[in-house]
Write a protein that holds these residues in place. Structure first.
Motif, PDB file in Angstrom:
ATOM      1  N   GLY A 170       0.991  -1.073   0.023  1.00 57.42           N
ATOM      2  CA  GLY A 170      -0.081  -0.115   0.175  1.00 57.42           C
ATOM      3  C   GLY A 170       0.723   1.353   0.070  1.00 57.42           C
ATOM      4  N   GLN A 171       2.124   1.186  -0.382  1.00 49.51           N
ATOM      5  CA  GLN A 171       3.031   2.287  -0.292  1.00 49.51           C
ATOM      6  C   GLN A 171       3.195   2.915  -1.664  1.00 49.51           C
ATOM      7  OE1 GLN A 171       6.042   0.203   1.357  1.00 49.51           O
ATOM      8  NE2 GLN A 171       5.632   0.641   3.596  1.00 49.51           N
ATOM      9  N   ALA A 172       2.546   2.429  -2.543  1.00 44.53           N
ATOM     10  CA  ALA A 172       2.762   2.872  -4.051  1.00 44.53           C
ATOM     11  C   ALA A 172       1.685   2.496  -4.819  1.00 44.53           C
ATOM     12  CB  ALA A 172       4.104   2.159  -4.609  1.00 44.53           C
ATOM     13  N   ASP A 173       1.107   3.211  -6.034  1.00 39.35           N
ATOM     14  CA  ASP A 173       0.134   2.977  -6.755  1.00 39.35           C
ATOM     15  C   ASP A 173       0.447   2.048  -7.849  1.00 39.35           C
ATOM     16  OD1 ASP A 173      -2.657   4.160  -7.970  1.00 39.35           O
ATOM     17  OD2 ASP A 173      -1.316   3.872  -9.920  1.00 39.35           O
ATOM     18  N   GLU A 174      -0.269   1.172  -8.131  1.00 40.25           N
ATOM     19  CA  GLU A 174       0.122   0.206  -9.230  1.00 40.25           C
ATOM     20  C   GLU A 174       0.741   0.293 -10.541  1.00 40.25           C
ATOM     21  OE1 GLU A 174      -2.064  -3.829 -11.496  1.00 40.25           O
ATOM     22  OE2 GLU A 174      -3.084  -2.945  -9.662  1.00 40.25           O
ATOM     23  N   SER A 175       0.577   1.810 -10.973  1.00 40.97           N
ATOM     24  CA  SER A 175       1.206   2.268 -11.962  1.00 40.97           C
ATOM     25  C   SER A 175       2.620   2.168 -11.772  1.00 40.97           C
ATOM     26  CB  SER A 175       0.741   3.699 -12.076  1.00 40.97           C
ATOM     27  OG  SER A 175       1.148   4.817 -11.019  1.00 40.97           O
ATOM     28  N   LEU A 176       3.177   1.983 -10.841  1.00 41.49           N
ATOM     29  CA  LEU A 176       4.653   1.843 -10.507  1.00 41.49           C
ATOM     30  C   LEU A 176       5.032   0.484 -11.240  1.00 41.49           C
ATOM     31  CD1 LEU A 176       7.466   2.629  -9.255  1.00 41.49           C
ATOM     32  CD2 LEU A 176       6.540   1.281  -7.216  1.00 41.49           C
ATOM     33  N   LEU A 177       4.207  -0.563 -11.328  1.00 42.91           N
ATOM     34  CA  LEU A 177       4.722  -1.560 -11.748  1.00 42.91           C
ATOM     35  C   LEU A 177       5.160  -1.463 -13.676  1.00 42.91           C
ATOM     36  CD1 LEU A 177       2.231  -4.017  -9.959  1.00 42.91           C
ATOM     37  CD2 LEU A 177       5.018  -3.676  -9.405  1.00 42.91           C
ATOM     38  N   ASP A 178       4.433  -0.402 -13.969  1.00 41.84           N
ATOM     39  CA  ASP A 178       4.519  -0.319 -15.519  1.00 41.84           C
ATOM     40  C   ASP A 178       6.122   0.164 -15.780  1.00 41.84           C
ATOM     41  OD1 ASP A 178       2.224  -0.795 -16.339  1.00 41.84           O
ATOM     42  OD2 ASP A 178       1.424   1.217 -16.186  1.00 41.84           O
ATOM     43  N   SER A 179       6.902   0.736 -14.691  1.00 40.35           N
ATOM     44  CA  SER A 179       8.146   1.187 -14.651  1.00 40.35           C
ATOM     45  C   SER A 179       9.008   0.059 -15.244  1.00 40.35           C
ATOM     46  CB  SER A 179       8.641   2.055 -13.792  1.00 40.35           C
ATOM     47  OG  SER A 179       8.714   1.262 -12.421  1.00 40.35           O
ATOM     48  N   TYR A 180       8.670  -1.286 -14.738  1.00 38.09           N
ATOM     49  CA  TYR A 180       9.500  -2.384 -14.832  1.00 38.09           C
ATOM     50  C   TYR A 180       9.763  -2.712 -16.438  1.00 38.09           C
ATOM     51  CZ  TYR A 180      10.776  -7.371 -15.198  1.00 38.09           C
ATOM     52  OH  TYR A 180      11.378  -8.519 -15.652  1.00 38.09           O
ATOM     53  N   HIS A 181       8.730  -2.716 -17.105  1.00 40.94           N
ATOM     54  CA  HIS A 181       8.965  -2.842 -18.702  1.00 40.94           C
ATOM     55  C   HIS A 181       9.849  -1.411 -19.161  1.00 40.94           C
ATOM     56  CE1 HIS A 181       8.235  -3.352 -23.077  1.00 40.94           C
ATOM     57  NE2 HIS A 181       7.917  -1.956 -22.757  1.00 40.94           N
ATOM     58  N   ALA A 182       9.581  -0.354 -18.721  1.00 44.49           N
ATOM     59  CA  ALA A 182      10.105   0.904 -19.204  1.00 44.49           C
ATOM     60  C   ALA A 182      11.589   0.837 -19.075  1.00 44.49           C
ATOM     61  CB  ALA A 182       9.443   2.150 -18.533  1.00 44.49           C
ATOM     62  N   GLU A 183      11.994   0.185 -17.868  1.00 45.45           N
ATOM     63  CA  GLU A 183      13.428   0.390 -17.479  1.00 45.45           C
ATOM     64  C   GLU A 183      14.284  -0.674 -17.992  1.00 45.45           C
ATOM     65  OE1 GLU A 183      12.705   2.908 -13.415  1.00 45.45           O
ATOM     66  OE2 GLU A 183      13.260   0.923 -13.425  1.00 45.45           O
ATOM     67  N   ARG A 184      13.576  -2.063 -18.183  1.00 44.01           N
ATOM     68  CA  ARG A 184      14.287  -3.103 -18.164  1.00 44.01           C
ATOM     69  C   ARG A 184      14.196  -3.692 -19.785  1.00 44.01           C
ATOM     70  NH1 ARG A 184      18.479  -4.220 -15.608  1.00 44.01           N
ATOM     71  NH2 ARG A 184      18.474  -6.484 -16.518  1.00 44.01           N
ATOM     72  N   GLN A 185      13.087  -3.601 -20.379  1.00 40.79           N
ATOM     73  CA  GLN A 185      13.134  -3.851 -21.791  1.00 40.79           C
ATOM     74  C   GLN A 185      13.689  -3.172 -22.784  1.00 40.79           C
ATOM     75  OE1 GLN A 185      11.891  -2.846 -24.667  1.00 40.79           O
ATOM     76  NE2 GLN A 185      11.155  -4.783 -25.944  1.00 40.79           N
ATOM     77  N   PRO A 186      14.067  -1.832 -22.718  1.00 40.59           N
ATOM     78  CA  PRO A 186      15.095  -1.269 -23.672  1.00 40.59           C
ATOM     79  C   PRO A 186      16.455  -1.652 -23.258  1.00 40.59           C
ATOM     80  CG  PRO A 186      13.558   0.430 -22.997  1.00 40.59           C
ATOM     81  CD  PRO A 186      13.335  -0.860 -21.922  1.00 40.59           C
ATOM     82  N   PHE A 187      16.781  -2.120 -21.921  1.00 41.31           N
ATOM     83  CA  PHE A 187      18.473  -2.535 -21.507  1.00 41.31           C
ATOM     84  C   PHE A 187      18.312  -3.778 -22.065  1.00 41.31           C
ATOM     85  CE2 PHE A 187      21.066  -4.513 -18.383  1.00 41.31           C
ATOM     86  CZ  PHE A 187      22.130  -3.848 -18.713  1.00 41.31           C
ATOM     87  N   GLY A 188      17.358  -4.921 -21.997  1.00 38.65           N
ATOM     88  CA  GLY A 188      17.281  -6.320 -22.445  1.00 38.65           C
ATOM     89  C   GLY A 188      17.746  -6.258 -24.019  1.00 38.65           C
ATOM     90  N   GLN A 189      16.959  -5.199 -24.806  1.00 41.97           N
ATOM     91  CA  GLN A 189      17.339  -5.263 -25.997  1.00 41.97           C
ATOM     92  C   GLN A 189      18.670  -4.811 -26.464  1.00 41.97           C
ATOM     93  OE1 GLN A 189      13.984  -2.637 -27.483  1.00 41.97           O
ATOM     94  NE2 GLN A 189      13.853  -4.070 -28.849  1.00 41.97           N
TER      95      GLN A 189
END
Length: 540
Positions: free
Chosen positions: A334-353
């Protein structure tokens, strides 16, 4: 009905690390693995320094080093015509130069996957509240807006158990059923070259002890392969490069044929060889176009398949879940909004590429897809310091400060430590009493506020924020005897004045920075936290 906040499908290094990290964040999880135990073959071997930093933060680095090859056992990379014959070239990997070693408190480690997984498993099982179930497979799943539901099947008895989980982490490897069920598109090149791994016993000591190396590349007109160091004595892997180019099929690799090839590569026709296992495989360089699909997250080889040239597969996967788990914990608590989880793709997917493409480029530079002899790799191979430490995230979980990124000529090989938001928080040696510690040691299960020696107002603001935010620990570097910047490097490394501050996320990346003090430190810090956690101002 089994109910768990997080279900982890897959019990390799990535899934096991996810279980351990979620437990460290106080989140209950269940890991299921279809095999009866941990890996029985070496698979991946190299653990780079950034991944060892993560293992250090969670107290398992020493156990991993004890399970792996002793330090100093792999200082070189060697090219030969045969192990007993002519040496073509030897190199010291750029990752081990003094300059590159100075940016981290740890060194990389060679620990074969079948030695590594039991260590992580032991710590994950003892950490709690996460639990592990081997010989159990997730056989079906579906999503609704608030949960993932499905069936777990015991592979011995066939008994089925329905489950519900708030989130699912798919860490099932390259053949991930979850990824296929979600119809995630893979970007890149599939099956770019073929290989065969041979695990064997043979005493190669007399041909390697004077030049200890992680890799011994064999270059012959009619055989190109690599001896892979496992224990440096009698347990080895031999990797055949592009066997199709020689007309060899997977079924041709009988124990007798493998023994013949190993003897030919060693240059020792009477070498005693015991072939233990043969594994044909295809190298691909593909990355999922989505790391998050609703309540499901892809991690490790389920999210990215890359050639092993450079040793980034396991490391990238562990760093995936390091990025993801603290975010899941913040949302569930309950310390963050669920929108925080979208940052996982935003941060890791470009790096993965980026990492996948560089692994492929390494492989192509060594002639993996063409019948060439005496092919030495591009200069970037095993010199990828920028890829190991230089990821710089851009997402809603980072509050930019409008400073430019560090200037480098080659972002693959060069790394300049920086505390620019989105960057890995730099390593600086500090003194705590009689103990020398790294700034890296301060990060892990909570946000960390690092203020300058005149930044006590920032520390007071952190204390006032209270329990409505994720766990936040504050330090004023040099303000008292708790943390002393004995070498005077911290302020310049972190780019702040004596009254400035840096906020570091649990994964060790800088979330926000203020070069100097603020008129109202409490409001400034609260606004930064609310922004990166996706909280509305009214929730403050």
């Amino acid at each position: 009905m089994l109910d768990t906040p997080v279900l982890i499908s897959g019990g390799g290094p990535v899934g096991l690390t996810a279980s351990l990290l979620l437990s460290q964040h106080g989140v209950r999880s269940l890991l299921v693995e279809r095999h009866p135990g941990t890996a029985v073959t070496p698979k991946a071997r190299g653990i780079n320094a950034r991944t060892m930093e993560i293992f250090r933060q969670y107290g398992i680095d020493a156990a991993i080093r004890d399970a792996g090859l002793a330090e100093g056992g792999t200082g070189l990379i060697v090219w030969v015509e045969t192990l007993a014959g002519k040496e073509i070239e030897r190199r010291v990997p750029g990752r081990t130069t003094a300059k590159n070693l100075a940016v981290t408190p740890v060194k990389n480690c060679l620990c074969a996957q079948d030695d590594l997984e039991p260590v992580i498993r032991r710590f994950a099982e003892s950490a709690g509240p996460g639990t592990l179930r081997f010989n159990t497979e997730m056989t079906s799943f579906s999503q609704r807006p608030d949960a993932v539901t499905g069936l777990l099947t015991d592979r011995t008895t066939g008994a089925e158990t329905p489950f519900t989980a708030r989130y699912l982490i798919a860490a099932e490897g390259a053949q991930s059923r979850v990824r296929r069920a979600l119809s995630v598109k893979m970007i890149g090149e599939e099956e770019v070259y073929d290989s065969v791994n041979i695990l064997f016993h043979a005493d190669l000591t007399q041909w390697v002890e004077h030049r200890p190396a992680a890799l011994y590349f064999v270059e012959q007109p009619d055989l190109r392969g690599t001896f892979l160091t496992i224990n440096g004595r009698d347990r080895w892997g031999f990797l055949i490069h592009s066997p199709k180019q020689y007309g060899w099929r997977p079924q041709d690799f009988t124990p007798e044929f493998c023994t013949e090839l190993i003897r030919k590569a060693a240059g020792v026709q009477d070498l005693a060889v015991s072939v233990l296992r043969v594994n044909p495989w295809q190298a691909s360089a593909i990355v999922a176009d989505r790391y998050r699909v609703g309540n499901v997250f892809l991690a490790g080889d389920a999210a990215h398949e890359m050639p092993p040239t450079g040793g980034f597969g396991l490391n990238t996967g562990v760093q995936d879940v390091h990025n993801l788990t603290w975010k899941i914990a913040a949302v569930l608590q309950g310390q963050a909004d669920e929108s925080l989880l979208d940052s996982y793709h935003a941060e890791r997917q470009p790096f993965g590429q980026i990492v996948t493409q560089n692994s492929l480029t390494n492989a192509m530079s060594m002639g993996r897809a063409a019948r060439q002899s005496n092919v030495l790799p591009r200069r970037e191979f095993l010199n990828e310091q920028g890829l190991i430490f230089g990821a710089c995230y851009q997402s809603t979980a980072v509050v930019p400060d409008d400073t430019p990124p560090a200037a480098v000529d080659d972002p693959v090989t060069e790394y300049v430590p920086s505390a620019r938001p989105g960057s890995r928080a730099p390593h600086v040696w500090l003194r705590r009493g009689s103990e020398q510690i790294s700034t890296i040691d301060l990060f892990g299960s909570h946000f960390v506020l690092l203020a300058g020696r005149d930044g006590d107002a920032w520390c007071q603001a952190a204390r006032e924020i209270g329990a409505s935010r994720p766990s936040l620990v504050a330090y004023a570097i040099g303000h008292d005897e708790s943390l002393i910047d004995a070498d005077g490097n911290w302020h310049s490394a972190y780019g702040v004045d004596t009254d400035g501050v840096v906020l570091v996320r649990p994964d060790g990346y800088v979330a926000w920075r203020s070069r100097t003090s603020a008129s109202n430190p409490l409001d400034a810090l609260r606004t930064a936290l609310d922004g990166l956690l996706g909280r509305m101002p009214a929730m403050a």
